[in-house]
Design a protein around this motif. Structure first.
Motif, PDB file in Angstrom:
ATOM      1  N   CYS A   1      37.575  47.415  43.335  1.00 48.22           N
ATOM      2  CA  CYS A   1      37.874  46.871  44.675  1.00 48.22           C
ATOM      3  C   CYS A   1      36.836  47.278  45.711  1.00 48.22           C
ATOM      4  O   CYS A   1      36.663  46.597  46.710  1.00 48.22           O
ATOM      5  CB  CYS A   1      39.287  47.277  45.107  1.00 48.22           C
ATOM      6  N   GLY A   2      36.178  48.430  45.503  1.00 48.23           N
ATOM      7  CA  GLY A   2      35.144  48.868  46.437  1.00 48.23           C
ATOM      8  C   GLY A   2      35.674  49.479  47.724  1.00 48.23           C
ATOM      9  O   GLY A   2      34.890  49.922  48.571  1.00 48.23           O
ATOM     10  N   GLU A   3      37.007  49.520  47.905  1.00 47.17           N
ATOM     11  CA  GLU A   3      37.520  50.023  49.181  1.00 47.17           C
ATOM     12  C   GLU A   3      38.584  51.099  49.070  1.00 47.17           C
ATOM     13  O   GLU A   3      38.929  51.708  50.072  1.00 47.17           O
ATOM     14  CB  GLU A   3      38.045  48.854  50.042  1.00 47.17           C
ATOM     15  N   CYS A   4      39.107  51.378  47.883  1.00 45.95           N
ATOM     16  CA  CYS A   4      40.175  52.386  47.770  1.00 45.95           C
ATOM     17  C   CYS A   4      39.580  53.792  47.812  1.00 45.95           C
ATOM     18  O   CYS A   4      38.361  53.974  47.819  1.00 45.95           O
ATOM     19  CB  CYS A   4      40.966  52.175  46.482  1.00 45.95           C
TER      20      CYS A   4
ATOM     21  N   CYS B   1      37.217  54.348  44.793  1.00 43.20           N
ATOM     22  CA  CYS B   1      35.928  53.644  44.909  1.00 43.20           C
ATOM     23  C   CYS B   1      35.046  54.290  45.976  1.00 43.20           C
ATOM     24  O   CYS B   1      33.824  54.344  45.833  1.00 43.20           O
ATOM     25  CB  CYS B   1      36.164  52.169  45.250  1.00 43.20           C
TER      26      CYS B   1
ATOM     27  N   CYS C   1      39.781  53.306  39.922  1.00 46.17           N
ATOM     28  CA  CYS C   1      40.300  52.276  40.840  1.00 46.17           C
ATOM     29  C   CYS C   1      41.548  51.611  40.235  1.00 46.17           C
ATOM     30  O   CYS C   1      41.534  51.153  39.100  1.00 46.17           O
ATOM     31  CB  CYS C   1      39.223  51.223  41.079  1.00 46.17           C
TER      32      CYS C   1
HETATM   33 ZN    ZN Z   1      39.038  50.659  44.143  1.00 49.87          ZN
END
Ligand code: ZN
Ligand code: ZN
Length: 328
Positions: free
Chosen positions: A91-94, A97, A105
């Motif tokens: 996701c790149g945002e949690c 990540c 993730c």
């Molecule tokens: Zn993530």
């Protein structure tokens, strides 16, 4: 059109189908698959032992191929040679990540599990999760590095600077990571399935300092143990082989239940840890190490339509090294 080996429901053989070639969107690319290695995780998927498998699914997450089409935002160009591993998207945002732990993730998608993989003529992949490869080595040599090698590397990395490292279960990951560990100046103690003389001989040829059955005690206390066999009973066994402060690293995605054991065996700051998936950093570090250490995969090749035979051979322990589907 392309050919693909599809798993339609758990516990069944893969079926050879003709499907239309996928089309790339956004960050995606289409890869013409040259080789796809066969992993024990593929067996867990075929057996329905992992949660939330999407059916039908094309397995395969150790793919080498060439980009033939790109989406509008793709970070690769047509003609690029790439490797695709287990991690397909995050996701790149949690919190994971954001802290270099994209392997954890919750929304991660994995190739050949949540999305179609490389047991096919072509596959879709997110360009941001592909590894750039140079063109000199044969595809079937690189493919085994992309899971067995990579997950094995993450296990080895988590042993820190352990010098004497036990490896339990001597298949694809073990034979690659033994070469990496010896290159780094470590000693490998190989524990093979009792009676598996082929695996024992193979471990010896690769330079293991000691080879024995998994029912034997280590000849001297070890700094760390890595378990690749999906056998929970090996965890308390490996713990007994460790020095104080040593760790047992469990490298498999699925394992039978771990039996109870006395707290005294864990005492002395020994620890038990699992390795989950991989990060892109692991991949880039390991692919460089593999080149420096001149790691050679021992392979047994199969045609795409013989994927069921490759899986059956892996299940019975008949593969020395790694099974690889070579796709033309
Ligand atoms: Zn993530
Ligand atoms: Zn794998």
């Amino acid at each position: 059109m392309m050919r693909a080996m599809v798993l339609e429901k758990p516990g069944t053989e893969l079926r050879l189908v003709e499907a239309s070639e996928p089309a790339p969107k956004d960050h995606q690319v289409v890869i013409k698959v040259q080789a796809c290695a066969v992993c024990r995780t593929d067996l867990h998927i075929v057996d329905g032992e992992l949660p939330d498998i999407r059916y039908p699914v094309i397995p395969g997450h150790q793919v080498v191929g060439e980009v033939t089409a790109v989406g509008a935002s793709a970070e690769l160009t047509v003609g690029a040679r790439v490797g695709v591993a287990w991690l397909g998207w995050t996701c790149g945002e949690c919190e994971y990540c954001a802290s270099e732990r994209e392997n954890l993730c919750d929304r991660a998608r994995f190739n050949g599990y949540h999305v179609d993989g490389g047991y096919a003529g072509y596959m879709l992949a997110d360009s941001r999760y592909c590894f750039s490869l140079d063109s000199s080595e044969p595809a079937e040599q690189i493919a085994p590095l992309l899971c067995g090698g990579l997950i094995g590397y993450r296990c080895l990395r988590l042993t820190g600077d352990a010098e004497k490292v036990g490896i339990y279960g001597f298949g694809s990951a073990a034979h690659l990571i033994t070469q990496a560990a010896i290159h780094q100046g470590r000693e490998i103690y190989a524990f093979t399935r009792p009676g598996d003389t082929a695996a024992a001989a193979f471990a010896g040829e690769l330079g293991a300092a000691w080879v024995g059955g998994s029912d034997q005690a280590a000849p001297e206390p070890l700094d760390a143990a890595i378990i690749f066999a999906p056998v929970g009973a090996l965890v308390p066994k490996a713990l007994k082989d460790l020095k104080k402060g040593g760790s047992v690293i469990c490298g498999g995605i699925h394992m039978s239940d771990i039996p109870g054991f006395p707290y005294a065996d864990l005492w002395g700051e020994r620890e038990i840890r699992s390795v989950a998936n991989l990060t892109r950093r692991d991949g880039n570090e390991f692919l460089k190490l593999a080149r420096d250490a001149k790691i050679t995969a021992q392979i047994q090749t199969y045609a795409l339509e013989d994927a069921n035979a490759a899986l059956a051979a892996l299940r019975t322990g008949a593969i020395t090294g790694t099974a690889v589907l070579v796709i033309d």
